[in-house]
Design an enzyme around this catalytic site. Structure first.
Site, mmCIF file in Angstrom:
data_model
loop_
_atom_site.group_PDB
_atom_site.id
_atom_site.type_symbol
_atom_site.label_atom_id
_atom_site.label_comp_id
_atom_site.label_asym_id
_atom_site.label_seq_id
_atom_site.Cartn_x
_atom_site.Cartn_y
_atom_site.Cartn_z
ATOM 1 N N LEU A 1 0.819 -1.219 0.000
ATOM 2 C CA LEU A 1 0.000 0.000 0.000
ATOM 3 C C LEU A 1 0.848 1.262 0.000
ATOM 4 C CD1 LEU A 1 -2.685 -1.154 2.600
ATOM 5 C CD2 LEU A 1 -2.729 -1.378 0.101
ATOM 6 N N HIS A 2 0.363 2.268 -0.700
ATOM 7 C CA HIS A 2 1.008 3.584 -0.709
ATOM 8 C C HIS A 2 -0.090 4.644 -0.567
ATOM 9 C CE1 HIS A 2 -0.459 3.732 -4.805
ATOM 10 N NE2 HIS A 2 0.282 2.677 -5.143
ATOM 11 N N HIS B 1 -3.421 4.244 -2.375
ATOM 12 C CA HIS B 1 -4.415 3.344 -1.772
ATOM 13 C C HIS B 1 -5.092 4.020 -0.564
ATOM 14 C CE1 HIS B 1 -1.498 0.282 -3.498
ATOM 15 N NE2 HIS B 1 -2.636 -0.121 -4.019
ATOM 16 N N GLN C 1 -4.309 -12.614 -12.714
ATOM 17 C CA GLN C 1 -4.134 -11.423 -13.557
ATOM 18 C C GLN C 1 -2.678 -11.191 -13.961
ATOM 19 O OE1 GLN C 1 -5.837 -8.838 -10.292
ATOM 20 N NE2 GLN C 1 -4.412 -7.335 -11.112
ATOM 21 N N GLU D 1 -8.400 5.759 -10.390
ATOM 22 C CA GLU D 1 -8.466 6.066 -11.825
ATOM 23 C C GLU D 1 -7.124 5.837 -12.510
ATOM 24 O OE1 GLU D 1 -12.034 9.397 -11.768
ATOM 25 O OE2 GLU D 1 -10.022 10.005 -12.339
HETATM 26 O O1 PAF Z 1 -5.844 -2.692 -8.894
HETATM 27 C C1 PAF Z 1 -5.536 -3.708 -8.230
HETATM 28 O O2 PAF Z 1 -4.844 -3.621 -7.210
HETATM 29 C C2 PAF Z 1 -6.038 -5.077 -8.682
HETATM 30 O O3 PAF Z 1 -6.065 -5.161 -10.071
HETATM 31 C C3 PAF Z 1 -7.397 -5.447 -8.078
HETATM 32 C C4 PAF Z 1 -8.507 -4.499 -8.519
HETATM 33 C C5 PAF Z 1 -7.308 -5.443 -6.553
HETATM 34 C C6 PAF Z 1 -7.791 -6.855 -8.521
HETATM 35 O O4 PAF Z 1 -6.844 -7.799 -8.144
#
Ligand code: PAF
Length: 293
Positions: free
Chosen positions: A32-33, A36, A60, A147
């Protein structure tokens, strides 16, 4: 702040939070930064309780991407979220999200296909699938995304509309403007991979984008302006540019010129092994999440 790792416990904890009013979810992959934490503050202003998920989603990442090396720092992230007054941290292990036999993929065509979808095949299937799961696990009244990942936000909103999601509804999926360093660099968990030298060079990305936006706004033709943007980045030390496109802010269809609808400039470029993405509104509408409807 309570931390839960099992679905059964999550359901109990969220049911209890729901008695106080609306529940917001901020999905993250941790590391986290400030970007977030800005999402968390936005969520806090919109709901009685805030749930943050931390899950590094294998689905992903492509076969040659940085899943193994992706930064994991749960203890530090927990402390940051506690300080922000987050109510619940959902930190499931992989088996709780993808149990044995898992066989479903959510695939959003169209909006997923160009830009990062073209250079990272399967990436947005992984994002849509995990976000659909996180929504069904937490069942939040609203959700907040950055965004910075404009295409991701467009994909998630499309999915929510197409599947008539209820918790949250598509209209309750909020986008928060990108948080930037003083020199304009968009905050990203991947910025930590930049060498001190590359960190100096990457300020050219937002700078070149602002110049291109000013030129297009002043009437310059789009294609040569984007070619000049790419040349600027390569000159500044980027090794390659995956894409630099003007696109419809909602559908992400490429645009050869500005029209009536909100437009967005989106760029992905590589430097020293790190891939950076950025996007900005082009027509002064600020391209907020309402443009994605
Ligand atoms: O943006 C992210 O950190 C990721 O793509 C998410 C939305 C948490 C899905 O894993």
């Amino acid at each position: 702040m309570e931390t839960v790792e099992r679905l059964e416990k999550l359901r109990e904890a969220v049911d209890s939070l729901r008695t106080r009013g609306a529940v917001a979810l901020v999905p993250t992959m941790g590391a986290l930064h400030e970007g977030h934490l800005t999402l968390v503050r936005e969520a806090r202003g919109k709901a009685a309780s805030v749930v943050v998920s931390i899950f590094v989603n294998p689905a992903q990442f492509g076969p040659n991407e940085d899943l193994g090396a992706y930064p994991r720092q749960l203890a530090e992230d927990s402390r940051l979220l506690q300080d922000e007054g987050v109510d619940l941290l959902w930190a499931p292990p992989v088996c709780e999200v993808y149990p044995e036999g898992f066989a479903t993929t959510v695939s959003v065509s169209g909006v997923s296909e160009g830009l990062c979808g073209a250079s990272r095949p399967g990436h947005f299937d992984g994002v849509a699938t995990v976000v659909c799961k996180l929504f069904n696990q937490v069942r939040p009244d609203l959700a907040v995304f950055g965004e910075k990942d404009w295409q991701q936000l467009a994909v998630i909103r499309r999915m929510a509309r197409d599947l008539d999601l209820v918790l949250p509804r598509a209209e309750a999926i909020y986008g928060v403007p990108t948080v930037r360093e003083a020199d304009g660099l968009a905050l990203s968990s991947r910025n930590r991979y930049l060498s001190p030298e590359d960190r100096q060079s990457v300020a050219a990305l937002p700078q070149a984008m602002r110049e291109a936006i000013a030129a297009i706004g002043a009437g310059s033709a789009v294609a040569p302006t984007l070619a000049a943007l790419e040349a600027h980045l390569l000159q500044a030390g980027f090794s390659s540019v995956d894409y630099a496109e003007l696109a419809d802010a909602a559908t992400l269809a490429p645009l050869a010129e500005l029209g009536e609808r909100p437009a967005r400039l989106l760029v992905a470029a590589r430097i020293g092994g790190t891939r950076l993405i950025d996007n900005m509104p082009v027509d002064g509408t600020a391209g907020r999440v309402s443009d994605l409807s």
